[in-house]
Write a protein that holds these residues in place. Sequence first.
Motif, PDB file in Angstrom:
ATOM      1  N   ASP A  56      58.251  22.327 -35.333  1.00  0.00           N
ATOM      2  CA  ASP A  56      56.933  22.310 -35.979  1.00  0.00           C
ATOM      3  C   ASP A  56      56.757  23.516 -36.892  1.00  0.00           C
ATOM      4  OD1 ASP A  56      56.392  19.985 -34.630  1.00  0.00           O
ATOM      5  OD2 ASP A  56      54.869  20.837 -33.300  1.00  0.00           O
ATOM      6  N   GLU A  57      57.202  24.682 -36.420  1.00  0.00           N
ATOM      7  CA  GLU A  57      57.057  25.896 -37.228  1.00  0.00           C
ATOM      8  C   GLU A  57      57.975  25.859 -38.452  1.00  0.00           C
ATOM      9  OE1 GLU A  57      55.792  29.559 -38.611  1.00  0.00           O
ATOM     10  OE2 GLU A  57      54.890  28.205 -37.140  1.00  0.00           O
ATOM     11  N   LEU A  58      59.183  25.345 -38.294  1.00  0.00           N
ATOM     12  CA  LEU A  58      60.090  25.241 -39.434  1.00  0.00           C
ATOM     13  C   LEU A  58      59.529  24.301 -40.496  1.00  0.00           C
ATOM     14  CD1 LEU A  58      63.553  25.015 -37.614  1.00  0.00           C
ATOM     15  CD2 LEU A  58      62.587  27.002 -38.804  1.00  0.00           C
ATOM     16  N   CYS A  59      58.945  23.179 -40.064  1.00  0.00           N
ATOM     17  CA  CYS A  59      58.344  22.254 -41.025  1.00  0.00           C
ATOM     18  C   CYS A  59      57.180  22.909 -41.765  1.00  0.00           C
ATOM     19  CB  CYS A  59      57.870  20.995 -40.299  1.00  0.00           C
ATOM     20  SG  CYS A  59      59.219  19.934 -39.746  1.00  0.00           S
ATOM     21  N   LYS A  60      56.385  23.687 -41.044  1.00  0.00           N
ATOM     22  CA  LYS A  60      55.265  24.387 -41.669  1.00  0.00           C
ATOM     23  C   LYS A  60      55.758  25.356 -42.735  1.00  0.00           C
ATOM     24  CE  LYS A  60      51.366  27.414 -40.497  1.00  0.00           C
ATOM     25  NZ  LYS A  60      50.640  28.093 -39.382  1.00  0.00           N
ATOM     26  N   ARG A  61      56.775  26.132 -42.402  1.00  0.00           N
ATOM     27  CA  ARG A  61      57.291  27.117 -43.354  1.00  0.00           C
ATOM     28  C   ARG A  61      57.977  26.457 -44.546  1.00  0.00           C
ATOM     29  NH1 ARG A  61      58.795  32.717 -40.529  1.00  0.00           N
ATOM     30  NH2 ARG A  61      57.285  32.644 -38.821  1.00  0.00           N
ATOM     31  N   ALA A  62      58.598  25.315 -44.313  1.00  0.00           N
ATOM     32  CA  ALA A  62      59.263  24.590 -45.397  1.00  0.00           C
ATOM     33  C   ALA A  62      58.296  23.719 -46.189  1.00  0.00           C
ATOM     34  CB  ALA A  62      60.388  23.724 -44.843  1.00  0.00           C
ATOM     35  N   GLU A  63      57.013  23.687 -45.782  1.00  0.00           N
ATOM     36  CA  GLU A  63      55.982  22.877 -46.427  1.00  0.00           C
ATOM     37  C   GLU A  63      56.369  21.405 -46.459  1.00  0.00           C
ATOM     38  OE1 GLU A  63      55.559  25.092 -50.159  1.00  0.00           O
ATOM     39  OE2 GLU A  63      53.690  25.916 -49.350  1.00  0.00           O
ATOM     40  N   LEU A  64      56.797  20.932 -45.289  1.00  0.00           N
ATOM     41  CA  LEU A  64      57.188  19.541 -45.133  1.00  0.00           C
ATOM     42  C   LEU A  64      56.315  18.868 -44.086  1.00  0.00           C
ATOM     43  CD1 LEU A  64      61.059  20.052 -44.996  1.00  0.00           C
ATOM     44  CD2 LEU A  64      59.778  19.076 -46.910  1.00  0.00           C
ATOM     45  N   THR A  65      56.033  17.599 -44.294  1.00  0.00           N
ATOM     46  CA  THR A  65      55.386  16.789 -43.263  1.00  0.00           C
ATOM     47  C   THR A  65      56.479  16.164 -42.397  1.00  0.00           C
ATOM     48  OG1 THR A  65      53.485  16.273 -44.661  1.00  0.00           O
ATOM     49  CG2 THR A  65      53.923  14.786 -42.813  1.00  0.00           C
ATOM     50  N   CYS A  66      56.386  16.367 -41.098  1.00  0.00           N
ATOM     51  CA  CYS A  66      57.445  15.905 -40.196  1.00  0.00           C
ATOM     52  C   CYS A  66      56.863  15.059 -39.070  1.00  0.00           C
ATOM     53  CB  CYS A  66      58.189  17.095 -39.589  1.00  0.00           C
ATOM     54  SG  CYS A  66      59.008  18.156 -40.797  1.00  0.00           S
ATOM     55  N   GLU A  67      57.695  14.185 -38.521  1.00  0.00           N
ATOM     56  CA  GLU A  67      57.341  13.456 -37.315  1.00  0.00           C
ATOM     57  C   GLU A  67      58.575  13.393 -36.424  1.00  0.00           C
ATOM     58  OE1 GLU A  67      55.936   9.769 -38.877  1.00  0.00           O
ATOM     59  OE2 GLU A  67      57.933   8.898 -39.074  1.00  0.00           O
ATOM     60  N   TRP A  68      58.328  13.203 -35.132  1.00  0.00           N
ATOM     61  CA  TRP A  68      59.399  13.264 -34.141  1.00  0.00           C
ATOM     62  C   TRP A  68      59.839  11.881 -33.705  1.00  0.00           C
ATOM     63  CZ3 TRP A  68      61.818  17.705 -32.563  1.00  0.00           C
ATOM     64  CH2 TRP A  68      61.250  18.902 -33.023  1.00  0.00           C
ATOM     65  N   VAL A  69      61.147  11.733 -33.539  1.00  0.00           N
ATOM     66  CA  VAL A  69      61.767  10.483 -33.107  1.00  0.00           C
ATOM     67  C   VAL A  69      62.710  10.820 -31.945  1.00  0.00           C
ATOM     68  CG1 VAL A  69      63.256   8.564 -33.794  1.00  0.00           C
ATOM     69  CG2 VAL A  69      61.684   9.578 -35.463  1.00  0.00           C
ATOM     70  N   GLU A 128      69.761  19.507 -50.021  1.00  0.00           N
ATOM     71  CA  GLU A 128      68.473  20.102 -50.376  1.00  0.00           C
ATOM     72  C   GLU A 128      67.582  20.247 -49.141  1.00  0.00           C
ATOM     73  OE1 GLU A 128      64.543  19.305 -53.232  1.00  0.00           O
ATOM     74  OE2 GLU A 128      66.243  17.913 -53.257  1.00  0.00           O
ATOM     75  N   LEU A 129      67.519  19.195 -48.353  1.00  0.00           N
ATOM     76  CA  LEU A 129      66.686  19.244 -47.156  1.00  0.00           C
ATOM     77  C   LEU A 129      67.228  20.266 -46.161  1.00  0.00           C
ATOM     78  CD1 LEU A 129      64.320  18.074 -45.555  1.00  0.00           C
ATOM     79  CD2 LEU A 129      65.880  16.311 -44.673  1.00  0.00           C
ATOM     80  N   ARG A 130      68.530  20.272 -45.967  1.00  0.00           N
ATOM     81  CA  ARG A 130      69.136  21.249 -45.056  1.00  0.00           C
ATOM     82  C   ARG A 130      68.829  22.671 -45.517  1.00  0.00           C
ATOM     83  NH1 ARG A 130      73.738  23.988 -45.323  1.00  0.00           N
ATOM     84  NH2 ARG A 130      74.492  22.699 -47.065  1.00  0.00           N
ATOM     85  N   GLY A 131      68.875  22.887 -46.826  1.00  0.00           N
ATOM     86  CA  GLY A 131      68.592  24.213 -47.364  1.00  0.00           C
ATOM     87  C   GLY A 131      67.177  24.686 -47.079  1.00  0.00           C
ATOM     88  N   LYS A 132      66.221  23.776 -47.104  1.00  0.00           N
ATOM     89  CA  LYS A 132      64.835  24.145 -46.805  1.00  0.00           C
ATOM     90  C   LYS A 132      64.695  24.617 -45.358  1.00  0.00           C
ATOM     91  CE  LYS A 132      62.746  20.997 -50.196  1.00  0.00           C
ATOM     92  NZ  LYS A 132      62.088  22.039 -51.006  1.00  0.00           N
ATOM     93  N   PHE A 133      65.327  23.893 -44.445  1.00  0.00           N
ATOM     94  CA  PHE A 133      65.248  24.303 -43.042  1.00  0.00           C
ATOM     95  C   PHE A 133      66.057  25.575 -42.788  1.00  0.00           C
ATOM     96  CE2 PHE A 133      63.722  19.954 -42.463  1.00  0.00           C
ATOM     97  CZ  PHE A 133      62.735  20.148 -41.513  1.00  0.00           C
ATOM     98  N   ASP A 134      67.165  25.718 -43.477  1.00  0.00           N
ATOM     99  CA  ASP A 134      67.971  26.920 -43.309  1.00  0.00           C
ATOM    100  C   ASP A 134      67.181  28.157 -43.742  1.00  0.00           C
ATOM    101  OD1 ASP A 134      70.552  27.535 -42.292  1.00  0.00           O
ATOM    102  OD2 ASP A 134      71.199  28.135 -44.291  1.00  0.00           O
ATOM    103  N   ALA A 135      66.456  28.029 -44.855  1.00  0.00           N
ATOM    104  CA  ALA A 135      65.631  29.145 -45.325  1.00  0.00           C
ATOM    105  C   ALA A 135      64.512  29.457 -44.338  1.00  0.00           C
ATOM    106  CB  ALA A 135      65.053  28.816 -46.700  1.00  0.00           C
ATOM    107  N   ALA A 136      63.948  28.414 -43.740  1.00  0.00           N
ATOM    108  CA  ALA A 136      62.875  28.628 -42.765  1.00  0.00           C
ATOM    109  C   ALA A 136      63.412  29.324 -41.511  1.00  0.00           C
ATOM    110  CB  ALA A 136      62.237  27.293 -42.397  1.00  0.00           C
ATOM    111  N   ILE A 137      64.611  28.955 -41.077  1.00  0.00           N
ATOM    112  CA  ILE A 137      65.223  29.637 -39.932  1.00  0.00           C
ATOM    113  C   ILE A 137      65.451  31.107 -40.251  1.00  0.00           C
ATOM    114  CG2 ILE A 137      67.303  29.788 -38.490  1.00  0.00           C
ATOM    115  CD1 ILE A 137      67.552  26.716 -38.811  1.00  0.00           C
TER     116      ILE A 137
END
Length: 236
Positions: free
Chosen positions: A52-65, A205-214
Amino acid sequence: MKSILLGTAALALTAGVALADTVRLGTEGAYPPYNFINDKGEVDGFERELGDELCKRAELTCEWVTNDWDSIIPNLTSGNYDAIIAGMSITEEREEVVDFTQGYTPPSPSAYAAMSSDVDLTGGIIAAQTATIQANHVVDTGATLVEYPTPDETIAAVKSGEADAVLADKDYLEPEVEASDLVFVGDDVPLGGGIGMAFRESDDELRGKFDAAITSMKEDGSLNELITKWEVGGTW
């Protein structure tokens, strides 16, 4: 494979974000304290709070599966969700199929647990979850491997006498040992290169956003705070 959508995780996409769709985060939901289903039927645990925090920092809307562990990578590559955040160790074998972020936890030890301290770890029957680094290690030791779809079943196999011991992440086994007659046996076993998020190889691109948030969570100390809170291994 049925999936369970378990709510949104973060802020809505801003106009500057190229990825327009909701990002679906795949997890197992059966591996506490990393991920589990709480009494409300929602994904919970260290990785829920982290994701949840990574999605917030990456400015992404996320849902869990949620998805069974033994098919979690195939269902990522087939498009059932967009990322795996499920206590998955970074290994060379998995990197042939998916791309990982940097680790969000340092490598943590695996351990054996049994009902007595005199079990034979190299000649006995050892339980491990299917398609894990622990299962591969048991084969390398020469012991007889019995695989189970879920971590709970590996523990049950030892308690019922179907297996002499179980090999799993020590973080997972510690509360089980504390709450039952199980005991740790032998030395800790260092396996894997830490735990990271997995993505399709086409989703740089998506992986890079989460990597930056980490990276940002490591830099401000908030990742260490989560690791300490959930007791999931060593800090950075």
